[in-house]
Design a protein around this motif. Structure first.
Motif, PDB file in Angstrom:
ATOM      1  N   MET A  56      -1.610   5.276  -4.920  1.00 21.08           N
ATOM      2  CA  MET A  56      -1.359   4.905  -3.522  1.00 21.08           C
ATOM      3  C   MET A  56       0.158   4.919  -3.356  1.00 21.08           C
ATOM      4  O   MET A  56       0.842   4.023  -3.836  1.00 21.08           O
ATOM      5  N   GLY A  57       0.629   5.983  -2.744  1.00 24.59           N
ATOM      6  CA  GLY A  57       2.086   6.149  -2.655  1.00 24.59           C
ATOM      7  C   GLY A  57       2.623   6.385  -4.055  1.00 24.59           C
ATOM      8  O   GLY A  57       2.152   7.262  -4.780  1.00 24.59           O
ATOM      9  N   ASP A  58       3.566   5.564  -4.450  1.00 25.45           N
ATOM     10  CA  ASP A  58       4.158   5.676  -5.789  1.00 25.45           C
ATOM     11  C   ASP A  58       3.522   4.730  -6.795  1.00 25.45           C
ATOM     12  O   ASP A  58       4.022   4.576  -7.900  1.00 25.45           O
ATOM     13  N   ASN A 111      -2.024  -4.349  -7.819  1.00 24.09           N
ATOM     14  CA  ASN A 111      -1.085  -5.402  -8.152  1.00 24.09           C
ATOM     15  C   ASN A 111      -0.357  -5.790  -6.867  1.00 24.09           C
ATOM     16  O   ASN A 111       0.533  -5.087  -6.419  1.00 24.09           O
ATOM     17  N   GLU A 112      -0.741  -6.913  -6.283  1.00 27.90           N
ATOM     18  CA  GLU A 112      -0.166  -7.392  -5.027  1.00 27.90           C
ATOM     19  C   GLU A 112       0.954  -8.364  -5.378  1.00 27.90           C
ATOM     20  O   GLU A 112       0.708  -9.419  -5.950  1.00 27.90           O
ATOM     21  N   ASN A 129      -2.952  -1.397   3.960  1.00 28.71           N
ATOM     22  CA  ASN A 129      -2.104  -2.421   4.576  1.00 28.71           C
ATOM     23  C   ASN A 129      -1.074  -2.968   3.590  1.00 28.71           C
ATOM     24  O   ASN A 129       0.098  -3.142   3.945  1.00 28.71           O
ATOM     25  N   GLU A 130      -1.504  -3.259   2.364  1.00 25.83           N
ATOM     26  CA  GLU A 130      -0.574  -3.785   1.355  1.00 25.83           C
ATOM     27  C   GLU A 130       0.509  -2.757   1.025  1.00 25.83           C
ATOM     28  O   GLU A 130       1.670  -3.106   0.837  1.00 25.83           O
ATOM     29  N   ASN A 131       0.121  -1.480   0.971  1.00 23.63           N
ATOM     30  CA  ASN A 131       1.092  -0.430   0.692  1.00 23.63           C
ATOM     31  C   ASN A 131       2.098  -0.310   1.843  1.00 23.63           C
ATOM     32  O   ASN A 131       3.298  -0.166   1.618  1.00 23.63           O
ATOM     33  N   ALA A 132       1.632  -0.382   3.090  1.00 27.02           N
ATOM     34  CA  ALA A 132       2.508  -0.281   4.259  1.00 27.02           C
ATOM     35  C   ALA A 132       3.505  -1.441   4.306  1.00 27.02           C
ATOM     36  O   ALA A 132       4.647  -1.273   4.747  1.00 27.02           O
ATOM     37  N   GLU A 133       3.084  -2.613   3.829  1.00 26.19           N
ATOM     38  CA  GLU A 133       3.956  -3.788   3.830  1.00 26.19           C
ATOM     39  C   GLU A 133       4.897  -3.800   2.622  1.00 26.19           C
ATOM     40  O   GLU A 133       5.750  -4.685   2.510  1.00 26.19           O
ATOM     41  N   GLY A 134       4.723  -2.845   1.699  1.00 25.92           N
ATOM     42  CA  GLY A 134       5.573  -2.795   0.508  1.00 25.92           C
ATOM     43  C   GLY A 134       5.232  -3.853  -0.523  1.00 25.92           C
ATOM     44  O   GLY A 134       6.089  -4.264  -1.298  1.00 25.92           O
TER      45      GLY A 134
END
Length: 166
Positions: A56-58, A111-112, A129-134
């Motif tokens: 998910m992304g990086d 891993n949040e 959502n967690e990925n968008a929030e970094g």
């Protein structure tokens, strides 16, 4: 004339003694079986779960796919999920429908790093959502292996134990 001795004890006492011993053995066996827990019916759900690495992304996450079998209820009072020895938080799964992991469904362990500060499980929407929030970090580093375990809380039996290579 003839004096006949009649012994009416014949076989009855022997048969009675054998019957009493047999009943005693049966009762003792039943008591031992229940006292050792052999009479309990707690059995872990039987489910086919596939775990694979997912990006998910990086960041690396674990994608879980329920491939069939029993439905898993992921509330912490029912199923304990562990990744590399750390318990997975289920607080993002807020509804009963979210907590029911059924055949054909996919969930993600990630891993949040912000609110939960550890491993969490959620739907694709939670992950996005967690990925968008970094708020994501890698589960494990590239080239390493992570271990995912599901344990049924009531029976303490393993549901699944999977190694995931990243």
């Amino acid at each position: 004339m003839f004096n006949i001795n009649v012994n009416e004890d014949a076989v009855s006492p022997v048969v009675a003694e054998i019957m009493m011993v047999a009943v005693g053995i049966i009762v003792a066996t039943i008591i031992i079986a229940f006292s050792l827990g052999l009479g309990t019916g707690d059995v872990a759900p039987q489910a086919g779960v596939r775990a694979s690495s997912y990006s998910m992304g990086d960041h690396s996450v674990i994608m879980l796919e329920h491939q069939g079998g029993d439905e898993l209820y992921l509330a912490s009072s029912n199923t304990k999920m562990v990744v590399d020895g750390e318990v997975v938080d289920v607080t993002l799964l807020t509804t009963d429908d979210d907590l029911e992991f059924k055949a054909g469904e996919s969930l993600y362990i990630f891993n949040e790093v912000d609110e939960i500060g550890g491993f969490a499980i959620g739907t694709a929407t939670h992950l996005t959502n967690e990925n968008a929030e970094g708020d994501l970090a890698d589960i494990v580093a590239f080239g390493e292996t992570g271990t995912v375990k599901f344990v049924d809380v009531s029976s303490q039996q393993m549901i699944t134990d999977i190694d995931v290579r990243f």
